[in-house]
Design a protein around this motif. Structure first.
Motif, PDB file in Angstrom:
ATOM      1  N   SER A   1      -4.587   4.091   6.790  1.00 14.06           N
ATOM      2  CA  SER A   1      -4.067   2.760   7.103  1.00 14.06           C
ATOM      3  C   SER A   1      -3.569   2.031   5.862  1.00 14.06           C
ATOM      4  CB  SER A   1      -5.138   1.921   7.806  1.00 14.06           C
ATOM      5  OG  SER A   1      -6.231   1.670   6.956  1.00 14.06           O
ATOM      6  N   PHE A   2      -2.557   1.214   6.099  1.00 14.50           N
ATOM      7  CA  PHE A   2      -1.946   0.402   5.049  1.00 14.50           C
ATOM      8  C   PHE A   2      -1.766  -1.018   5.547  1.00 14.50           C
ATOM      9  CE2 PHE A   2      -0.611   4.688   4.092  1.00 14.50           C
ATOM     10  CZ  PHE A   2      -0.665   4.759   2.708  1.00 14.50           C
ATOM     11  N   LYS A   3      -2.009  -1.983   4.671  1.00 17.65           N
ATOM     12  CA  LYS A   3      -1.698  -3.378   4.978  1.00 17.65           C
ATOM     13  C   LYS A   3      -0.211  -3.576   4.755  1.00 17.65           C
ATOM     14  CE  LYS A   3      -6.178  -5.383   3.896  1.00 17.65           C
ATOM     15  NZ  LYS A   3      -6.899  -6.403   3.107  1.00 17.65           N
ATOM     16  N   CYS A   4       0.429  -4.238   5.715  1.00 19.06           N
ATOM     17  CA  CYS A   4       1.878  -4.414   5.684  1.00 19.06           C
ATOM     18  C   CYS A   4       2.247  -5.844   6.071  1.00 19.06           C
ATOM     19  CB  CYS A   4       2.551  -3.494   6.698  1.00 19.06           C
ATOM     20  SG  CYS A   4       2.164  -1.752   6.532  1.00 19.06           S
TER      21      CYS A   4
ATOM     22  N   ILE B   1       5.132  -2.448   2.620  1.00 19.68           N
ATOM     23  CA  ILE B   1       3.768  -1.930   2.513  1.00 19.68           C
ATOM     24  C   ILE B   1       3.130  -2.579   1.296  1.00 19.68           C
ATOM     25  CG2 ILE B   1       2.339   0.111   2.167  1.00 19.68           C
ATOM     26  CD1 ILE B   1       4.490   1.700   3.696  1.00 19.68           C
TER      27      ILE B   1
ATOM     28  N   GLU C   1       3.684   6.556   2.783  1.00 24.10           N
ATOM     29  CA  GLU C   1       4.466   5.325   2.883  1.00 24.10           C
ATOM     30  C   GLU C   1       5.806   5.567   3.580  1.00 24.10           C
ATOM     31  OE1 GLU C   1       1.594   4.893  -0.538  1.00 24.10           O
ATOM     32  OE2 GLU C   1       2.944   6.473   0.145  1.00 24.10           O
TER      33      GLU C   1
ATOM     34  N   SER D   1      -0.495  -2.588   0.524  1.00 20.33           N
ATOM     35  CA  SER D   1      -1.561  -1.818  -0.117  1.00 20.33           C
ATOM     36  C   SER D   1      -2.192  -0.843   0.869  1.00 20.33           C
ATOM     37  CB  SER D   1      -2.646  -2.756  -0.665  1.00 20.33           C
ATOM     38  OG  SER D   1      -3.259  -3.482   0.385  1.00 20.33           O
ATOM     39  N   HIS D   2      -2.782   0.204   0.305  1.00 20.05           N
ATOM     40  CA  HIS D   2      -3.577   1.139   1.109  1.00 20.05           C
ATOM     41  C   HIS D   2      -4.836   0.396   1.522  1.00 20.05           C
ATOM     42  CE1 HIS D   2      -6.770   4.255   1.382  1.00 20.05           C
ATOM     43  NE2 HIS D   2      -5.856   4.819   2.158  1.00 20.05           N
TER      44      HIS D   2
END
Length: 132
Positions: free
Chosen positions: A83-86, A63, A46, A65-66
């Motif tokens: 990858s992460f949702k941002c 950030i 992160e 979630s993963h």
């Protein structure tokens, strides 16, 4: 060959996500990718993602979630793409390692020439989005 850990952000704005095209002078020049970069020693994923997005795009993100990890063997390196949702409130984007940025519909991700390591993430994202 050692595995290089790379983080990327799937940055949402409404029903679109941000993709960036790598400058022609860079490795994989001309390919589109989810923005991010290499994880430095003593950084969490992160922390690395937030640093890379600020350095490369001038974006401060939250950030959320993963999302998904993908390992890909390129000719010169073996990378693990995490990858992460941002999300972000910013609308202005600077370009350091990229020559273009686009907010694209999730359903059209595979219409872009994505870097090979990003394709499984895009496919999974499209499948997840269809299920919503």
């Amino acid at each position: 060959m050692d595995k290089i850990k790379v983080v990327c952000g799937i940055i949402y704005k409404d029903d679109r996500v941000l993709i960036c095209r790598r400058k022609a002078s860079k490795s994989l020049g001309g390919y589109w990718e989810f923005p991010g970069g290499k994880v430095e020693e003593n950084e969490t994923y992160e922390e690395s993602l937030k640093r890379e997005l600020l350095e490369e795009l001038g974006l401060e993100v939250t950030i959320d979630s993963h999302f998904l990890d993908n390992t890909h063997q390129y000719e010169t390196a073996n990378i693990e793409l995490i990858s992460f949702k941002c999300s972000t409130e910013q609308s202005e984007i600077k370009q350091v390692d990229h020559d273009r940025t686009e907010w694209v519909l999730i359903s059209s991700l595979l219409d872009w020439q994505l870097a090979p390591a990003d394709i499984p993430i895009a496919k999974s994202l499209m499948n997840t989005y269809r299920c919503l």
